[in-house]
Write an enzyme that holds these catalytic residues in place. Structure first.
Site, PDB file in Angstrom:
ATOM      1  N   LYS A 126       0.810  -1.219   0.000  1.00  0.00           N
ATOM      2  CA  LYS A 126       0.000   0.000   0.000  1.00  0.00           C
ATOM      3  C   LYS A 126       0.844   1.270   0.000  1.00  0.00           C
ATOM      4  O   LYS A 126       0.290   2.378   0.080  1.00  0.00           O
ATOM      5  CB  LYS A 126      -0.950  -0.009   1.200  1.00  0.00           C
ATOM      6  CG  LYS A 126      -1.964  -1.138   1.174  1.00  0.00           C
ATOM      7  CD  LYS A 126      -2.891  -1.083   2.373  1.00  0.00           C
ATOM      8  CE  LYS A 126      -3.847  -2.261   2.403  1.00  0.00           C
ATOM      9  NZ  LYS A 126      -3.155  -3.539   2.682  1.00  0.00           N
ATOM     10  N   LYS A 161      -8.135   1.324   6.345  1.00  0.00           N
ATOM     11  CA  LYS A 161      -7.457   0.029   6.447  1.00  0.00           C
ATOM     12  C   LYS A 161      -6.021   0.223   6.910  1.00  0.00           C
ATOM     13  O   LYS A 161      -5.430   1.291   6.716  1.00  0.00           O
ATOM     14  CB  LYS A 161      -7.495  -0.713   5.114  1.00  0.00           C
ATOM     15  CG  LYS A 161      -7.057   0.090   3.906  1.00  0.00           C
ATOM     16  CD  LYS A 161      -7.396  -0.673   2.626  1.00  0.00           C
ATOM     17  CE  LYS A 161      -7.127   0.145   1.381  1.00  0.00           C
ATOM     18  NZ  LYS A 161      -7.497  -0.582   0.142  1.00  0.00           N
ATOM     19  N   ARG A 211      -7.940  -9.381  -9.295  1.00  0.00           N
ATOM     20  CA  ARG A 211      -6.531  -9.686  -9.068  1.00  0.00           C
ATOM     21  C   ARG A 211      -5.907 -10.005 -10.434  1.00  0.00           C
ATOM     22  O   ARG A 211      -6.343 -10.923 -11.125  1.00  0.00           O
ATOM     23  CB  ARG A 211      -6.382 -10.858  -8.118  1.00  0.00           C
ATOM     24  CG  ARG A 211      -4.986 -11.541  -8.083  1.00  0.00           C
ATOM     25  CD  ARG A 211      -3.845 -10.603  -7.725  1.00  0.00           C
ATOM     26  NE  ARG A 211      -3.980  -9.913  -6.483  1.00  0.00           N
ATOM     27  CZ  ARG A 211      -3.586 -10.382  -5.308  1.00  0.00           C
ATOM     28  NH1 ARG A 211      -3.031 -11.578  -5.228  1.00  0.00           N
ATOM     29  NH2 ARG A 211      -3.729  -9.651  -4.217  1.00  0.00           N
ATOM     30  N   ARG A 225     -12.672 -11.219  -7.983  1.00  0.00           N
ATOM     31  CA  ARG A 225     -13.029 -11.684  -6.648  1.00  0.00           C
ATOM     32  C   ARG A 225     -14.243 -10.889  -6.178  1.00  0.00           C
ATOM     33  O   ARG A 225     -14.163  -9.668  -6.048  1.00  0.00           O
ATOM     34  CB  ARG A 225     -11.847 -11.536  -5.694  1.00  0.00           C
ATOM     35  CG  ARG A 225     -10.605 -12.269  -6.169  1.00  0.00           C
ATOM     36  CD  ARG A 225      -9.392 -11.951  -5.328  1.00  0.00           C
ATOM     37  NE  ARG A 225      -9.074 -10.528  -5.359  1.00  0.00           N
ATOM     38  CZ  ARG A 225      -8.048  -9.981  -4.683  1.00  0.00           C
ATOM     39  NH1 ARG A 225      -7.267 -10.742  -3.943  1.00  0.00           N
ATOM     40  NH2 ARG A 225      -7.814  -8.692  -4.757  1.00  0.00           N
ATOM     41  N   ARG A 233     -15.410  -6.584   1.423  1.00  0.00           N
ATOM     42  CA  ARG A 233     -14.108  -7.204   1.160  1.00  0.00           C
ATOM     43  C   ARG A 233     -14.292  -8.385   0.225  1.00  0.00           C
ATOM     44  O   ARG A 233     -15.160  -9.225   0.433  1.00  0.00           O
ATOM     45  CB  ARG A 233     -13.459  -7.662   2.465  1.00  0.00           C
ATOM     46  CG  ARG A 233     -13.259  -6.549   3.470  1.00  0.00           C
ATOM     47  CD  ARG A 233     -12.713  -7.081   4.780  1.00  0.00           C
ATOM     48  NE  ARG A 233     -13.622  -8.042   5.404  1.00  0.00           N
ATOM     49  CZ  ARG A 233     -13.318  -8.796   6.461  1.00  0.00           C
ATOM     50  NH1 ARG A 233     -12.109  -8.689   6.998  1.00  0.00           N
ATOM     51  NH2 ARG A 233     -14.186  -9.631   6.959  1.00  0.00           N
ATOM     52  N   ASP A 273      -4.248  -5.292  -7.617  1.00  0.00           N
ATOM     53  CA  ASP A 273      -5.688  -5.308  -7.365  1.00  0.00           C
ATOM     54  C   ASP A 273      -6.325  -4.067  -7.970  1.00  0.00           C
ATOM     55  O   ASP A 273      -5.847  -2.944  -7.744  1.00  0.00           O
ATOM     56  CB  ASP A 273      -5.965  -5.354  -5.862  1.00  0.00           C
ATOM     57  CG  ASP A 273      -5.449  -6.630  -5.216  1.00  0.00           C
ATOM     58  OD1 ASP A 273      -5.290  -7.638  -5.937  1.00  0.00           O
ATOM     59  OD2 ASP A 273      -5.196  -6.619  -3.997  1.00  0.00           O
ATOM     60  N   GLU A 282      -3.751  -1.875  -4.849  1.00  0.00           N
ATOM     61  CA  GLU A 282      -2.562  -2.478  -4.234  1.00  0.00           C
ATOM     62  C   GLU A 282      -1.664  -3.080  -5.303  1.00  0.00           C
ATOM     63  O   GLU A 282      -2.136  -3.507  -6.360  1.00  0.00           O
ATOM     64  CB  GLU A 282      -2.941  -3.582  -3.230  1.00  0.00           C
ATOM     65  CG  GLU A 282      -3.646  -3.086  -1.993  1.00  0.00           C
ATOM     66  CD  GLU A 282      -3.801  -4.173  -0.941  1.00  0.00           C
ATOM     67  OE1 GLU A 282      -3.099  -5.202  -1.016  1.00  0.00           O
ATOM     68  OE2 GLU A 282      -4.631  -3.990  -0.026  1.00  0.00           O
ATOM     69  N   ASN A 284       0.858  -6.146  -4.927  1.00  0.00           N
ATOM     70  CA  ASN A 284       1.260  -7.180  -3.971  1.00  0.00           C
ATOM     71  C   ASN A 284       2.558  -7.841  -4.415  1.00  0.00           C
ATOM     72  O   ASN A 284       2.600  -8.499  -5.456  1.00  0.00           O
ATOM     73  CB  ASN A 284       0.155  -8.227  -3.857  1.00  0.00           C
ATOM     74  CG  ASN A 284      -1.128  -7.647  -3.289  1.00  0.00           C
ATOM     75  OD1 ASN A 284      -1.310  -7.584  -2.089  1.00  0.00           O
ATOM     76  ND2 ASN A 284      -2.016  -7.203  -4.173  1.00  0.00           N
TER      77      ASN A 284
END
Length: 318
Positions: A126, A161, A211, A225, A233, A273, A282, A284
């Protein structure tokens, strides 16, 4: 080419082999004749320029409850005996994680570390994404309640978050009335020393959070997702469901911009994401997931793509 591969990861018995990306990578490596060792980050040691781990030789099979077998533990010299180290333990991105990157960085001239440890350390999910603010939803990083209130007043609904959270944990939506915002910031400030991430709420999250996996800077595939009932979420780990998807033109643009920089940094396996086909949230790099679902929907073999890239890089080092 047969490689010696050490996998720095969580305990083998905790894996959900039906969807675990690390397990899929291990199966793919084994099918190519590569030899695998398993160790935990806490098993790393250093002295006189050498980095080693107390590790178990391991074999894997896709049989639930009987998915791995360990050989006798031994000390392995990661800089001399291993061709590849996979950093695949789950966050938290804490001092233990950071220290492991410092130790592994000392052997990265001899052994391929995936992902590159210095780049992982400098690109937490992040924070690295802030380099691409042009693709992000409106975002605030702060510990200040006053700043959070002003941001809420500007954007109507927000999401709060942890800056170094993972797996969809501790993500809260705050409505326009701001109820509980003060208490939430108080709890976050008590729980975390670092600032927190606050973003404008994107209603399109109800349609899914995509994703997208990139391998050595190239798109390998994507999965959508979808949040569970009553959830914002979409992470599969917290009850989201997976669905087949394609990239939008905006998502393809995001990948085209990110790809060369990921490759330059040695970030070989990355999951980004994107919400609503356009909002990057994000990047990752610590222990990306999603390849099992992507391959199931698309008939692809992302594990093979990753090992093809790894084998090319190992060959270039020799």
């Amino acid at each position: 080419m047969s490689l010696n591969v050490a996998v720095q990861m969580d305990p083998m018995e905790t894996l959900n082999i039906a969807g675990d990306s690390t397990f899929a990578l291990m199966l793919s490596a084994q099918s190519r004749g590569h030899r695998l060792w398993h160790y935990d980050a806490s098993d790393l040691s250093y002295s006189a320029g050498k980095v080693w781990a107390r590790a178990h030789p391991v074999t894997v099979q896709r049989v639930a409850g009987d998915h791995f077998a360990f050989g006798a533990a031994e000390n392995i010299d990661l800089g001399e005996q291993m061709d590849v180290v996979l950093m695949r333990q789950d966050p938290p991105f804490d001092l233990g994680y950071i220290t492991a990157t410092h130790l592994l960085e000392r052997i990265s001239d001899r052994t391929l570390i995936v992902n590159d440890p210095a780049s992982v350390r400098n690109a937490p999910e992040k924070v690295f994404v802030l380099d691409y603010a042009q693709f992000m939803p409106p975002t605030l990083v702060t510990r200040s309640l006053d700043e959070a209130r002003a941001f809420l007043a500007e954007h109507g609904e927000i999401v709060v978050k942890p800056l170094h959270g993972n797996g969809g944990k501790a993500i809260f939506k705050v409505g326009s009335d701001g109820a509980n915002l003060a208490s939430l910031i108080e709890v976050f400030n008590t729980a975390y020393r670092e600032p927190h991430m606050i973003q404008a709420f994107i209603p399109a999250v109800s349609q899914g959070d995509k994703r997208i996996v990139l391998v050595d800077g190239e798109v390998a595939g994507a999965v959508n997702r979808i949040p569970g009932e009553g959830e914002i979420r979409s992470n599969l780990a917290v009850g989201g469901s997976a669905a087949k998807t394609e990239l939008t033109a905006r998502e393809a643009e995001i990948c085209a911009v990110l790809g060369p920089e990921l490759k330059r940094r040695g970030l070989l396996f990355v999951g980004i994401d994107v919400i609503g086909g356009e909002w990057l949230t994000e990047i990752n790099v610590t222990s990306p997931t999603g390849i099992v679902a992507i391959d199931r929907f698309n008939g692809t073999d992302t594990g093979a793509m990753i090992w093809d890239a790894i084998e090319r890089k190992v060959a270039a080092k020799r």
